[in-house]
Design an enzyme around this catalytic site. Structure first.
Site, PDB file in Angstrom:
ATOM      1  N   HIS A 227       0.850  -1.183   0.000  1.00 53.77           N
ATOM      2  CA  HIS A 227       0.000   0.000   0.000  1.00 53.77           C
ATOM      3  C   HIS A 227       0.885   1.231   0.000  1.00 53.77           C
ATOM      4  CE1 HIS A 227      -3.123   2.862   1.219  1.00 53.77           C
ATOM      5  NE2 HIS A 227      -3.957   1.972   0.715  1.00 53.77           N
TER       6      HIS A 227
ATOM      7  N   GLU B  73      -7.900  -4.845  -0.704  1.00 48.97           N
ATOM      8  CA  GLU B  73      -8.410  -5.590  -1.856  1.00 48.97           C
ATOM      9  C   GLU B  73      -8.260  -7.104  -1.666  1.00 48.97           C
ATOM     10  OE1 GLU B  73      -7.897  -3.871  -5.599  1.00 48.97           O
ATOM     11  OE2 GLU B  73      -8.130  -1.857  -4.814  1.00 48.97           O
TER      12      GLU B  73
END
Ligand code: COA
Length: 364
Positions: free
Chosen positions: A248, A305
């Site tokens: 991320h 996700e």
């Protein structure tokens, strides 16, 4: 003097103030308008979350009912509007169909109309993928329940609707990510809400932001059993591929939304989901270990996700629509950022460092 420092990807660059959410990448905390995400997901519905973002406060019961009715009315209108149009051209993907459906709205459309249209267009894509006709919305139902019912083409249990509701709440808003920033850039020019939201949705279709959950499920399928997790992850890395659902830009720890989604899936748990979840946990652990060895300088952990894929798969939704479901929720965040940008922001206009050829006269 010309500034020659370039901030690639705008990492660490603060470009605005926002009251909507706080993303703490070191501590792994996400706070939405003052509420930790753990306190919202699974505890309030999407109607509440949308109102929290759009008005700054959680609603009372009467306001919640009014919002639920408004969303229901707009879903019915959106269904009529979309049914009156020719189907999207053959071969156009789900995200293109979603963009096109949103673009049909008038420039003065409300956030509620955008949220409803996204839900109806996404559900239609699900039915089309199954080779079936779309279902008319039921305006009496909550937004998550009706989105899931029209997507699956059958009545849904309370627990199923609650699981989707927890998902929609979890991903409705998340700071200055790429698609929200795209929305704010367009808002900063004075463009209308529909134009700004369509640009946000467009930015979601790439694999680095929004497009990962379908490929995460492909990865889980390729792994197949826990014992194969390390070997498959190693092979992915050896082939120079990124591990989808890991890493991320902001979080240096496990994404707090991964915890929240995993908790929601566990609450829902059945024999099928617990096997899928166990496989996901094994793949996550193998990926974390292998990525730590490959990139000791950068913590690469599961992002939202990864568990989005598991959750939407648990609800039997096809992987081709995962990103569209994400958009159904995130349009609440985009709309709130649009309002904030229009009320307080300036035209967003950064600079670039010129590295082209030196100035010269054209050859005679
Ligand atoms: N798998 C393997 N390597 C990864 C990786 C992943 N998931 N994520 C980052 N890296 C590596 C990069 O290859 C790069 O290595 P290098 O310096 O040797 O080239 C390094 O880590 C830094 O990557 P960078 O692209 O600068 O980080 P970023 O902050 O821009 O990346 C993401 C953030 C999310 C784009 C990135 O982690 C990624 O591509 N993840 C997979 C896609 C995904 O899950 N997207 C959904 C995000 S919510």
């Amino acid at each position: 003097m010309t500034n020659t420092e370039v901030f690639e990807g705008l990492e660490q660059v603060v470009v605005a103030r926002t009251r909507l959410s706080q993303v703490d990448g070191q501590g792994g905390h996400l706070t939405i308008a003052g509420y930790p995400i753990e306190e919202l997901a699974g505890r309030v519905g999407f109607e509440d979350m949308a109102l929290l973002l759009l008005t700054g406060a959680l609603p009372d019961a009467a306001t919640r009912r009014a919002q639920q009715s408004a969303l229901g009315r707009e879903r019915v209108l959106a269904h009529t509007r979309l049914c009156a149009r020719a189907a999207p051209p053959l071969g156009s993907d789900v995200m293109s169909a979603l963009r096109s459906a949103l673009s049909l709205l008038p420039p003065n459309a409300t956030p509620t109309a955008l949220l409803a249209t996204a839900a109806v267009a996404t559900a239609r894509s699900c039915r089309e993928a199954a080779g079936e006709e779309s279902l008319s919305p039921n305006p009496e139902l909550g937004h998550a329940a009706d989105l899931l019912r029209t997507a699956l083409g059958r009545d849904v249990a309370l627990e199923e609707a609650a699981l989707l509701d927890a998902y929609l709440v979890t991903v409705a808003e998340h700071g200055f990510n790429a698609s929200t920033f795209a929305t704010r850039v367009v808002a900063s020019t004075g463009a209308d809400l529909v134009a700004a939201v369509v640009s946000g949705v467009s930015a979601l279709s790439g694999p680095l932001h929004g497009g990962a959950p379908g490929p995460v499920l492909d990865l889980l399928d390729r792994v197949g059993s826990k014992e194969r997790a390390t070997a498959v992850i190693r092979a992915e890395l050896a082939a120079g591929r990124r591990i989808v659902g890991m890493g991320h830009r902001v979080y240096r720890v496990r994404d707090p939304r991964a915890f929240v989604l995993e908790r929601a899936i566990r609450r829902f748990e059945s024999a099928d989901t617990s096997a899928r979840l166990e496989l996901a946990r094994a793949v996550e652990a193998a990926a974390e270990t292998e990525l730590a060895a490959a990139h000791p300088e950068r913590a690469l952990k599961a992002n939202v996700e990864f568990y989005t894929a598991v959750l939407l798969d648990t609800l039997s939704l096809p992987r081709t629509v995962f990103t569209a479901f994400f958009a159904c929720a995130r349009i609440a965040g985009y709309s709130a950022h649009y309002a904030e940008q229009r009320a307080e922001g300036r035209l967003i206009r950064p600079s670039a460092l010129y590295v082209g050829p030196r100035a010269q006269s054209p050859a005679a």
